[in-house]
Design a protein around this motif. Sequence first.
Motif, PDB file in Angstrom:
ATOM      1  N   ILE A 190       6.278 -34.828 -19.450  1.00 54.08           N
ATOM      2  CA  ILE A 190       6.020 -33.392 -19.515  1.00 54.08           C
ATOM      3  C   ILE A 190       6.621 -32.763 -18.267  1.00 54.08           C
ATOM      4  O   ILE A 190       6.320 -33.180 -17.152  1.00 54.08           O
ATOM      5  CB  ILE A 190       4.506 -33.095 -19.570  1.00 54.08           C
ATOM      6  CG1 ILE A 190       3.887 -33.699 -20.828  1.00 54.08           C
ATOM      7  CG2 ILE A 190       4.266 -31.586 -19.513  1.00 54.08           C
ATOM      8  CD1 ILE A 190       2.367 -33.588 -20.856  1.00 54.08           C
ATOM      9  N   LYS A 195      -9.341 -32.888 -26.923  1.00 52.44           N
ATOM     10  CA  LYS A 195      -8.136 -33.661 -26.607  1.00 52.44           C
ATOM     11  C   LYS A 195      -7.029 -33.123 -27.506  1.00 52.44           C
ATOM     12  O   LYS A 195      -7.200 -33.044 -28.729  1.00 52.44           O
ATOM     13  CB  LYS A 195      -8.386 -35.138 -26.882  1.00 52.44           C
ATOM     14  CG  LYS A 195      -7.184 -36.013 -26.676  1.00 52.44           C
ATOM     15  CD  LYS A 195      -7.523 -37.460 -27.017  1.00 52.44           C
ATOM     16  CE  LYS A 195      -6.311 -38.333 -27.016  1.00 52.44           C
ATOM     17  NZ  LYS A 195      -6.613 -39.690 -27.500  1.00 52.44           N
ATOM     18  N   LEU A 235      -0.204 -34.942 -28.382  1.00 55.33           N
ATOM     19  CA  LEU A 235       1.181 -34.511 -28.353  1.00 55.33           C
ATOM     20  C   LEU A 235       1.976 -35.316 -29.376  1.00 55.33           C
ATOM     21  O   LEU A 235       1.652 -36.474 -29.633  1.00 55.33           O
ATOM     22  CB  LEU A 235       1.748 -34.700 -26.947  1.00 55.33           C
ATOM     23  CG  LEU A 235       0.988 -33.945 -25.848  1.00 55.33           C
ATOM     24  CD1 LEU A 235       1.535 -34.307 -24.478  1.00 55.33           C
ATOM     25  CD2 LEU A 235       1.051 -32.446 -26.079  1.00 55.33           C
ATOM     26  N   ILE A 255      -3.099 -33.932 -23.788  1.00 50.87           N
ATOM     27  CA  ILE A 255      -3.555 -33.133 -22.662  1.00 50.87           C
ATOM     28  C   ILE A 255      -4.966 -32.623 -22.955  1.00 50.87           C
ATOM     29  O   ILE A 255      -5.410 -32.621 -24.104  1.00 50.87           O
ATOM     30  CB  ILE A 255      -2.618 -31.946 -22.343  1.00 50.87           C
ATOM     31  CG1 ILE A 255      -2.528 -30.978 -23.525  1.00 50.87           C
ATOM     32  CG2 ILE A 255      -1.257 -32.440 -21.889  1.00 50.87           C
ATOM     33  CD1 ILE A 255      -1.810 -29.683 -23.199  1.00 50.87           C
ATOM     34  N   GLY A 279      -3.653 -34.988 -18.237  1.00 50.27           N
ATOM     35  CA  GLY A 279      -2.887 -35.718 -19.238  1.00 50.27           C
ATOM     36  C   GLY A 279      -3.323 -37.166 -19.282  1.00 50.27           C
ATOM     37  O   GLY A 279      -3.837 -37.715 -18.308  1.00 50.27           O
ATOM     38  N   THR A 280      -3.127 -37.787 -20.428  1.00 52.24           N
ATOM     39  CA  THR A 280      -3.399 -39.203 -20.595  1.00 52.24           C
ATOM     40  C   THR A 280      -2.340 -39.843 -21.469  1.00 52.24           C
ATOM     41  O   THR A 280      -1.657 -39.171 -22.221  1.00 52.24           O
ATOM     42  CB  THR A 280      -4.810 -39.452 -21.179  1.00 52.24           C
ATOM     43  OG1 THR A 280      -5.085 -40.851 -21.098  1.00 52.24           O
ATOM     44  CG2 THR A 280      -4.916 -39.000 -22.602  1.00 52.24           C
ATOM     45  N   TRP A 331      -7.495 -40.069 -17.526  1.00 58.79           N
ATOM     46  CA  TRP A 331      -6.984 -38.698 -17.425  1.00 58.79           C
ATOM     47  C   TRP A 331      -6.442 -38.446 -16.024  1.00 58.79           C
ATOM     48  O   TRP A 331      -7.094 -38.734 -15.038  1.00 58.79           O
ATOM     49  CB  TRP A 331      -8.085 -37.688 -17.744  1.00 58.79           C
ATOM     50  CG  TRP A 331      -8.456 -37.689 -19.193  1.00 58.79           C
ATOM     51  CD1 TRP A 331      -9.531 -38.319 -19.744  1.00 58.79           C
ATOM     52  CD2 TRP A 331      -7.762 -37.060 -20.260  1.00 58.79           C
ATOM     53  NE1 TRP A 331      -9.539 -38.105 -21.104  1.00 58.79           N
ATOM     54  CE2 TRP A 331      -8.470 -37.337 -21.449  1.00 58.79           C
ATOM     55  CE3 TRP A 331      -6.610 -36.285 -20.342  1.00 58.79           C
ATOM     56  CZ2 TRP A 331      -8.060 -36.869 -22.696  1.00 58.79           C
ATOM     57  CZ3 TRP A 331      -6.199 -35.817 -21.587  1.00 58.79           C
ATOM     58  CH2 TRP A 331      -6.927 -36.106 -22.741  1.00 58.79           C
ATOM     59  N   ILE A 361       3.943 -26.868 -18.365  1.00 56.70           N
ATOM     60  CA  ILE A 361       2.967 -26.420 -19.352  1.00 56.70           C
ATOM     61  C   ILE A 361       2.743 -24.944 -19.102  1.00 56.70           C
ATOM     62  O   ILE A 361       2.395 -24.547 -17.987  1.00 56.70           O
ATOM     63  CB  ILE A 361       1.640 -27.198 -19.242  1.00 56.70           C
ATOM     64  CG1 ILE A 361       1.904 -28.699 -19.430  1.00 56.70           C
ATOM     65  CG2 ILE A 361       0.630 -26.686 -20.267  1.00 56.70           C
ATOM     66  CD1 ILE A 361       0.705 -29.566 -19.107  1.00 56.70           C
ATOM     67  N   LEU A 363      -2.705 -32.887 -13.905  1.00 57.20           N
ATOM     68  CA  LEU A 363      -1.298 -32.493 -13.929  1.00 57.20           C
ATOM     69  C   LEU A 363      -1.043 -31.225 -13.127  1.00 57.20           C
ATOM     70  O   LEU A 363       0.061 -31.001 -12.649  1.00 57.20           O
ATOM     71  CB  LEU A 363      -0.829 -32.288 -15.376  1.00 57.20           C
ATOM     72  CG  LEU A 363      -0.984 -33.491 -16.300  1.00 57.20           C
ATOM     73  CD1 LEU A 363      -0.486 -33.151 -17.693  1.00 57.20           C
ATOM     74  CD2 LEU A 363      -0.259 -34.711 -15.739  1.00 57.20           C
ATOM     75  N   PHE A 388       2.905 -39.041 -21.183  1.00 61.42           N
ATOM     76  CA  PHE A 388       1.593 -38.644 -21.676  1.00 61.42           C
ATOM     77  C   PHE A 388       1.588 -38.519 -23.194  1.00 61.42           C
ATOM     78  O   PHE A 388       2.574 -38.120 -23.793  1.00 61.42           O
ATOM     79  CB  PHE A 388       1.182 -37.325 -21.021  1.00 61.42           C
ATOM     80  CG  PHE A 388       1.155 -37.420 -19.519  1.00 61.42           C
ATOM     81  CD1 PHE A 388       0.057 -37.948 -18.871  1.00 61.42           C
ATOM     82  CD2 PHE A 388       2.249 -37.032 -18.766  1.00 61.42           C
ATOM     83  CE1 PHE A 388       0.039 -38.082 -17.490  1.00 61.42           C
ATOM     84  CE2 PHE A 388       2.247 -37.144 -17.381  1.00 61.42           C
ATOM     85  CZ  PHE A 388       1.137 -37.676 -16.749  1.00 61.42           C
ATOM     86  N   ARG A 389       0.437 -38.822 -23.773  1.00 64.10           N
ATOM     87  CA  ARG A 389       0.238 -38.725 -25.224  1.00 64.10           C
ATOM     88  C   ARG A 389      -0.651 -37.554 -25.604  1.00 64.10           C
ATOM     89  O   ARG A 389      -0.686 -37.140 -26.746  1.00 64.10           O
ATOM     90  CB  ARG A 389      -0.390 -40.013 -25.743  1.00 64.10           C
ATOM     91  CG  ARG A 389       0.541 -41.198 -25.714  1.00 64.10           C
ATOM     92  CD  ARG A 389      -0.062 -42.335 -26.535  1.00 64.10           C
ATOM     93  NE  ARG A 389       0.981 -43.269 -26.893  1.00 64.10           N
ATOM     94  CZ  ARG A 389       1.197 -44.413 -26.279  1.00 64.10           C
ATOM     95  NH1 ARG A 389       0.423 -44.769 -25.274  1.00 64.10           N
ATOM     96  NH2 ARG A 389       2.171 -45.202 -26.675  1.00 64.10           N
ATOM     97  N   VAL A 424       3.878 -26.746 -24.258  1.00 63.74           N
ATOM     98  CA  VAL A 424       4.190 -27.950 -23.490  1.00 63.74           C
ATOM     99  C   VAL A 424       5.693 -28.186 -23.602  1.00 63.74           C
ATOM    100  O   VAL A 424       6.232 -28.299 -24.711  1.00 63.74           O
ATOM    101  CB  VAL A 424       3.408 -29.171 -24.030  1.00 63.74           C
ATOM    102  CG1 VAL A 424       3.740 -30.414 -23.206  1.00 63.74           C
ATOM    103  CG2 VAL A 424       1.913 -28.893 -24.027  1.00 63.74           C
TER     104      VAL A 424
END
Length: 113
Positions: free
Chosen positions: A90, A80, A83, A40, A112-113, A11, A93, A14, A37-38, A56
């Motif tokens: 991104i 989690k 996205l 947030i 984010g990750t 993580w 947000i 952001l 990122f996949r 987002v």
Amino acid sequence: MQAGPRARGGWELLGEKVVTDRLDRDVVVVTAAEGRFRAIRIEVRDRPVQFHKVIVNFGDGTSREIELRRVIRAGGQSRKIDLPGAARVIRTIEFVYDAQSLGGSARVLVFGT
């Protein structure tokens, strides 16, 4: 605030905002040039926050509106939030929220990750 290095668990911070005890709308600008990122996750510190929605905005001009409609307690975090599609850049947000206590403020951090 510039996106930071990847933390434990993958993580990355952001950005963050201070929330007052009134309805508010804030934008976190994500400045990581190559960050993709996949998902947030939102964390709350100091006081509970009532979230109404999160938007987002992606680097390709598209956006995703997420209806949270829940209170996240101080020290708590959201689930989690996946996205759509592959990992994406991104840009910003947006949060619509309010703190749950009079005369104080809370900090909202987004990862984010």
